[in-house]
Every structure is written in structure tokens, then in C-alpha cells.
Design an enzyme around this catalytic site. Structure first.
Site, PDB file in Angstrom:
ATOM      1  N   GLY A 208      69.291  34.355  -4.950  1.00  0.00           N
ATOM      2  CA  GLY A 208      69.571  35.596  -4.208  1.00  0.00           C
ATOM      3  C   GLY A 208      69.003  35.543  -2.814  1.00  0.00           C
ATOM      4  O   GLY A 208      68.561  34.488  -2.352  1.00  0.00           O
ATOM      5  N   ASN A 209      69.028  36.664  -2.134  1.00  0.00           N
ATOM      6  CA  ASN A 209      68.400  36.737  -0.812  1.00  0.00           C
ATOM      7  C   ASN A 209      67.789  38.118  -0.630  1.00  0.00           C
ATOM      8  O   ASN A 209      67.896  38.968  -1.512  1.00  0.00           O
ATOM      9  CB  ASN A 209      69.411  36.388   0.289  1.00  0.00           C
ATOM     10  N   ARG A 210      67.157  38.347   0.512  1.00  0.00           N
ATOM     11  CA  ARG A 210      66.350  39.557   0.670  1.00  0.00           C
ATOM     12  C   ARG A 210      67.114  40.757   1.210  1.00  0.00           C
ATOM     13  O   ARG A 210      66.519  41.770   1.563  1.00  0.00           O
ATOM     14  CB  ARG A 210      65.152  39.244   1.568  1.00  0.00           C
ATOM     15  N   SER A 211      68.432  40.674   1.275  1.00  0.00           N
ATOM     16  CA  SER A 211      69.187  41.817   1.800  1.00  0.00           C
ATOM     17  C   SER A 211      68.996  43.041   0.900  1.00  0.00           C
ATOM     18  O   SER A 211      69.118  42.956  -0.318  1.00  0.00           O
ATOM     19  CB  SER A 211      70.673  41.453   1.872  1.00  0.00           C
ATOM     20  N   ALA A 275      75.057  40.077   2.991  1.00  0.00           N
ATOM     21  CA  ALA A 275      74.447  38.764   3.179  1.00  0.00           C
ATOM     22  C   ALA A 275      75.013  37.891   2.059  1.00  0.00           C
ATOM     23  O   ALA A 275      74.572  37.978   0.902  1.00  0.00           O
ATOM     24  CB  ALA A 275      72.935  38.865   3.083  1.00  0.00           C
TER      25      ALA A 275
END
Ligand code: C5P
Length: 396
Positions: A208-211, A275
Site C-alpha cells: 500500500g501507500n500513505r495516501s 495514489a
């Protein structure tokens, strides 16, 4: 959208009447003039003094009392209203309105107004599900009343069921949507993506990512409040769902691409605030990967580039989260992805980018215009982007 609008807030005799104070407070803080009209039974649950203090306006309860400001109050309020909201609305007021009965200040105002009317029911599950109430709601709906909710949850009786007043955010979102109907994006179809995609590794893990999704959700709400028909395609976030927006939940980049392709088949604008992961695991393990080895190598393959690959004739807005050479890199991306606008932000700035409510962006357009904005809330940034979208749509 709420600033300088006149909102008649009708409160009826449900226990949820206390929540109307919160609605009145939020609307007043947003700059609206809130004229509260309470039924006799509503005053048993919450006092006119409370509502009057919150709104700094005289609360009207009695049909036969002239106020210093309005000599025929129900007609004056009916005409002044940009929107009438009844929250909470009891089965009784819903039945009266369906039958055209106007025997108190609130029902007279509703019958006399040409403004849009929003009803947020709140009552016991049995009263709500009674076919009489459902028929009355259907009748009001067919006559153009906007019904919000009701929600499923704990009721005054202690039982769990339908009949609870819709969430305050949902009611306020609906008011915004209704007020925005004749605004500058009226009739436009806008697709917004939000959040960070999640690419599964096995049944329990993902990349995942931090969006946080905040920028995309702010875009969707701003477009809704300016009259657009909004489709929000969102990766998992912890944000409440905006009211009055068509929402599709997805997890992966591939799912997002499919949803975007479907939604943009009839759209004027695509705003890719999500994102999107650049890589996904080549294969997804069917069972949970066990920690048997000291190292684990995952083979990743590129995800589809949605902005580049989705076909169609619509305005394309992309975002570029950059940590160096922000404008130059964003410009390159605009060219490569054939965008109309790109919104660049410097993610090394602590007030800008992931997770926070503010953003400092530069909007770059195809014709070379570069607009660097100061630190703004994500909602303000969204409106600035939409100002540019409105200009582009007008040229088409
Ligand atoms: O190339 P980069 O990921 O920096 O581009 C960012 C922009 O492209 C964003 O608007 C993002 O939503 C979009 N994007 C996309 N498909 C991808 C990756 C990013 O549409 N696979």
C-alpha cells in the site's frame, strides 16, 4: 456554498431533536442564516432558547405570533428560504406533508415554499417501516422532496434497526448538494479517484501507500457542491462517505482502471487524485505466506497507467507528488500522460501531501500556465482546481 444562504431548519418531536442543535451550529458556522422553526412537540425535547442562541436568530414556534421581523412569518420564511430542511422529521410530520395538512408553522412554511425540501426521518424502526410511513415518504419523494436516510443503528428504544436520523455529515452534504444545483458545474459529469490502491501479496497482506484519500474526497465534495454529478472511485480510506456522490469501492490499480473506464464512458472530466501503485505482485499467493525463510523476494510487475490507458474525450486532471524539481517533473508528466492540467505538490513539505488537511500545490496547464498557490485547505485547493476545470469545459 452555505455562506449567505437562508436555510429554514424545521425540527419536530423526535428524541433526535437534540441533534438538530449540532446541525444548526455547523450550518451557522459555515456562514448560513439558519431560521429555525420548531413544532410544539419539538420544544419538549430541546428548547427554542438553545437553537436561538446557536443561530442568533429568533426561533419560530407559533403560527399565530407575529415576530418583529416577519409579519406573516410562514410566508416570509417560505419565500426567504434557499432550502428547507426538516431534521429530525417524525412519522407525523411526514404524514401531514404527504396529505397537504398545514396546521402549524412548519407545515405551513413547507406548503408555501418553492425552495427545495429535504426530509431526514427519525423514529422507531416499526414506525419507519410501517407501510403507511413508507407510502408517505414515497409520495413526498415523487413530489420532489429529498429524503435523507434513515440510518441503521441504535434507536431510542434500545433496539437496533432502521429509523435513526441520518449522520449529520450526510444531512449537511445533502444540503450542500441541493444548494449547488445551479452552480457552475451543474449538469457536468465528473469522475474522481481517491486513496491509495492496495496490491495483494497473499490473502492477508498487501502493498500500500500513505495516501489518506483526503484530497480526492475534497475534490468529490467540492464538485458535488458546484452542481456536478460526481462518481467517486475510491481505494480503502478511513474517511466518511460523502453524501450525494456515487461511490465505487476498489482495492487494486487494475480494479480502479476498470471502474474508471466504465465511469468515464459518459464523463466530462476525470480527476485522478488517487495514489495508484506503480507495481503489483506478479502473482498472489493463495495461502498466507509462512515465515519459513530468512528473506523473501517478491517479484513485482507494473500496474496499468490509468490516465494514459483509459480512452475517451474528456478533460484529464492528474496529480504529481514530487520530492524534487517539482514543476519540471510535473510538466513532463503532463506531456507524457497527455493531461489538460497537472497538480504538483512537494511531498517533503510537512503541511502538504499525505494525511494532512492542507496542501500547497502548483497547477500547470497544457497551454503552459503555471499557478503556484499558497498553503490552503484541501477543500480550497479542490475549488481552485475546479475553477480551472470550469474554464476548460467552457472552451470545449
Ligand atoms: O506517474 P505518477 O504516478 O507520478 O503520476 C501521477 C498521476 O498519474 C496521478 O494523477 C495518478 O492518479 C495517476 N496514475 C495513474 N495510473 C498509475 C499511476 C498513476 O493514472 N498506474
Amino acid at each position: 456554498m452555505l455562506a449567505n444562504k437562508t436555510i429554514v431548519l424545521g425540527i419536530t418531536g423526535s428524541l433526535a431533536a437534540y441533534k438538530a442543535a449540532n446541525i444548526a451550529s455547523k450550518l451557522t458556522q459555515a456562514g448560513a442564516r439558519v431560521e429555525v422553526v420548531m413544532t410544539e412537540s419539538a420544544t419538549k425535547f430541546i428548547t427554542p432558547l438553545t437553537l436561538g442562541s446557536i443561530t442568533s436568530r429568533l426561533v419560530v414556534t407559533n403560527l399565530f405570533e407575529l415576530t418583529p421581523e416577519f409579519n406573516v412569518p410562514h410566508i416570509a420564511l417560505a419565500e426567504a428560504a434557499d432550502v428547507v430542511v426538516i431534521a429530525p422529521a417524525t412519522a407525523s410530520v411526514i404524514a401531514k406533508l404527504a396529505a397537504g395538512i398545514s396546521d402549524d408553522m412548519l407545515t405551513c412554511t413547507v406548503l408555501a415554499t418553492k425552495a427545495p425540501i429535504i426530509i431526514a426521518p427519525a423514529m422507531s424502526a416499526n414506525m419507519f417501516q410501517n407501510p403507511i410511513t413508507q407510502d408517505n415518504l414515497a409520495k413526498l419523494n415523487a413530489r420532489g422532496f429529498i429524503i435523507v436516510g434513515s440510518a441503521y443503528g441504535r434507536l431510542a428504544s434500545g433496539k437496533i434497526g432502521l429509523g435513526r436520523l441520518a449522520e449529520i455529515e450526510k444531512i449537511i452534504g445533502t444540503i450542500n448538494q441541493v444548494l449547488g444545483r445551479s452552480s457552475d458545474l451543474a449538469g457536468k459529469r465528473i469522475v474522481v479517484t481517491a486513496g491509495g490502491t492496495q496490491e495483494p501479496i497473499d490473502p492477508v497482506r498487501h502493498i500500500g501507500n500513505r495516501s489518506s484519500g483526503k484530497m480526492g474526497y475534497a475534490m468529490a465534495e467540492a464538485a458535488r457542491d458546484r452542481g456536478a454529478e460526481v462518481k467517486l472511485i475510491t481505494a480503502p480510506t478511513s474517511l466518511p462517505e460523502p453524501a450525494g456522490v456515487n461511490i465505487t469501492h476498489i482495492e487494486t490499480a487494475t480494479q480502479m482502471k476498470k471502474a474508471v473506464a466504465e465511469a468515464t464512458a459518459q464523463a466530462d472530466t476525470l480527476i485522478m487524485a488517487a495514489a495508484v501503485a506503480d507495481y503489483q505482485p506478479k502473482s498472489i499467493a493463495k495461502a498466507k505466506i509462512k515465515k519459513k525463510t530468512p528473506t523473501l523476494t517478491l517479484e513485482l510487475v507494473r500496474t496499468p497507467d490509468i490516465l494514459t490507458e483509459v480512452k475517451g474525450d474528456f478533460i484529464r486532471v492528474g496529480f504529481a507528488a514530487e520530492s524534487e524539481d517539482v514543476v519540471a517533473n510535473a510538466r513532463q508528466k503532463l506531456e507524457k500522460k497527455k493531461l489538460d492540467l497537472i497538480v504538483a505538490n512537494d511531498i517533503t513539505d510537512k503541511d502538504s501531501g499525505f494525511g494532512v488537511d492542507t496542501n500547497k500545490v502548483t497547477i500547470i496547464s497544457r497551454d503552459g500556465k503555471v499557478e503556484s498557490l499558497p498553503l490552503l485547505t484541501k477543500r480550497e485547493v479542490a475549488d481552485k482546481i475546479l475553477d480551472r476545470v470550469v474554464e476548460l469545459l467552457a472552451k470545449r
